[in-house]
Design an enzyme around this catalytic site. Structure first.
Site, short mmCIF file in Angstrom:
data_model
loop_
_atom_site.label_atom_id
_atom_site.label_comp_id
_atom_site.label_asym_id
_atom_site.label_seq_id
_atom_site.Cartn_x
_atom_site.Cartn_y
_atom_site.Cartn_z
CB SER A 54 -7.55 -1.79 -3.54
OG SER A 54 -6.40 -1.79 -2.71
CE LYS A 55 -10.81 5.34 -3.74
NZ LYS A 55 -12.04 4.71 -3.22
NE ARG A 56 -4.46 -2.79 0.32
CZ ARG A 56 -3.62 -3.65 -0.23
NH1 ARG A 56 -2.32 -3.57 0.00
NH2 ARG A 56 -4.07 -4.60 -1.04
#
Ligand code: GLU
Length: 500
Positions: free
Chosen positions: A256-258
């Site tokens: 994910s963007k994390r």
């Protein structure tokens, strides 16, 4: 070749956002498989989620897939014999087959309201049971259902799932997969708003488009038994299935963007080369037999093997992607590197929109030198600060220590004196002068060259001076929006800074 042996695979994205690396890998594996087998790769847009689908997302995903180097033989943008290739343009087909299933008694109208269904779900969860549709509307006859509809009631359509037994299939990646039918709810195939559900539309389309292999993400594995039941209800032959493991971050959670960039669009904007990204995506869950890893698409077509795709989760390793990007950057000519680098340099206002011939020749050399060791093109402007920024007052600890030594001050004082009256500078002059200083002081090697590097660059490390000096000298004669300071000017400023 017999028609039944023809490989036809598809990518069926929903145009609800930017294309994620997971989908891009699915696209690539389908494409490689089709190209290797001399089959067809089809793009089909699954846009039945009216609220979330947008035409611009379809255009973006087409742009992103093409940028990656993929092409398709049939699709919404190019047509083909099995069209239309947008589900929103195929609604009549879905309704026709839904009617057939209703009339044959394998599907039924369901009048349960969303509130009732939610209530049922909550009760099951409270009792510690897996929520499953009760099958309450199964017994409503088609005649009865039609009169309720005529009276204005709303209904979805569900498929009847056998109440007991197991359903098994052989997945090309995962091997034998079995499902207990007892646990499977009767799936909705057409929603009360008349739109087909994913599980239904996908089966109709895959079958009518003669798809031979369904290669997709493992997140659809639990949908597969429902789809297989639909194939059998319709009396259609099954395609082969291959479910690809999910793409995870290093911490084993879904990427994910994390974790960093995850969309193809973001990687492009960051300056990852398409050939590096497709190379990296191919290695996500698949390894080439001979172990060599830097591969172009044509080589991947030859080497790719669906049978060697791993069923364990693929971990997205940004460092490996950057390493591949550096390898693919090395394969480019200096001219190609400049072409790719220019937008990043312009964006950082290091160069103007129009370049003189001298500027572009100089930039070509500079990019070629500075790109070494750059992970992605967006890091390049930062590297260019070596040439465009000279700020002694911003010396870091390491550089400061180097010039503070007494021998360093001596070297710099002499260097400053010997260059004071010069009008021009070159690497040859630099070599002569450092030769003299060495003779006069006995200072040599690191003690001689490190302080000079700091004085000329205001940094402790950077390009080799035999490359740096000619580059800066040439650059200082060109009219850049942010001027490149010449070596003589640098020395003057640095001496003043050190109070020599
Ligand atoms: N629209 C589905 C998705 O994007 C397609 C899944 C499939 O390939 O069957 O996940």
């Amino acid at each position: 070749m017999d028609k039944k042996d023809i490989v036809r695979v598809r990518l069926a994205p929903s145009p609800t956002g930017y294309i994620h690396v997971g989908n891009a890998r699915t696209a690539l594996f389908n494409w490689l498989f089709a190209r290797q087998k001399g089959g067809a790769f089809i793009l089909r847009v699954e846009d039945t989620d009216l609220e979330r689908s947008r035409a611009e997302y379809e255009q973006n995903l087409i742009k992103d897939l093409r940028w990656l180097g993929l092409d398709w033989d049939e699709g919404p943008d190019i047509g083909g014999d099995y069209g239309p290739y947008r589900q929103s343009e195929r609604l009549d087909l879905y309704h026709r087959y839904a009617r057939q299933l209703l009339e044959e008694g394998t599907a039924y109208y369901c009048f349960c309201s969303p509130e009732e269904l939610e209530q049922e779900r909550q009760t099951a969860l409270a009792q510690g049971q897996m929520p499953k549709y009760s099958g309450k509307c199964r017994t409503i006859s088609l005649g009865e259902a039609r009169s309720r509809l005529a009276a204005g009631k709303q209904a979805s359509i569900r498929l009847k799932v056998p109440e007991t037994g197991t359903l098994a299939f052989d997945d090309l990646v995962r091997g034998r997969v079995e499902f207990d039918l007892k646990l499977i709810s009767d799936p909705i195939i057409v929603r009360s708003n008349g739109m087909p559900a994913y599980n239904f539309a996908v089966v109709i389309d895959d079958a009518l488009m003669s798809i031979s292999h369904v290669i997709r993400g493992e997140d659809h594995l639990s949908n597969t038994p429902k789809q297989i039941l639909l194939y059998s209800a319709l009396g259609w032959k099954l395609p082969a299935f291959a479910h690809l493991s999910m793409v995870m971050g290093k911490d084993n959670t879904r990427l994910s963007k994390r974790h960093g960039a995850t969309s193809v669009d973001q990687f492009r904007r960051d300056g990852i080369l398409p050939e590096a990204l497709s190379n990296y995506l191919a290695l996500l869950g698949w390894s080439p037999p001979e172990g060599h890893e830097v591969l172009k698409l044509e080589e991947l077509i030859t080497l790719f093997d669906l049978e060697r795709v791993s069923r364990s989760a693929a971990i997205f390793d940004y460092d490996k992607l950057y390493w591949l990007n550096r390898q693919h950057l090395k394969l480019l000519t200096a001219k190609e590197k400049l072409e790719l680098a220019l937008p990043y340099l312009q964006e950082a206002d290091l160069v103007g929109p129009k370049l003189s011939q001298g500027q572009s020749q100089w930039l070509e050399k500079a990019v070629d030198l500075l790109i070494e060791g750059v992970d992605k093109l967006s890091d390049l402007p930062q590297k260019f600060s070596l040439l465009f920024d000279f700020e002694p007052e911003k010396l870091d600890e390491e550089a400061r220590k180097i010039v503070e030594a007494e021998s360093a001050r001596q070297v710099l004082r002499l260097f400053s004196q010997k260059t004071a009256s010069l009008k021009d500078f070159s690497y040859e002059l630099f070599a002569d002068i450092t030769g003299e200083i060495k003779k006069e002081t006995g200072i040599k090697g690191k003690d001689l060259f490190h302080p000079l590097r700091v004085a000329l660059t205001a940094r402790a490390s950077g390009l080799e001076l035999d490359k740096f000096i000619p580059l800066v000298e040439e650059g200082s004669k060109l009219n850049f929006p942010r001027p490149v300071k010449s070596c003589l000017q640098r020395i003057k400023e640095f001496s003043a800074f050190l109070n020599l």
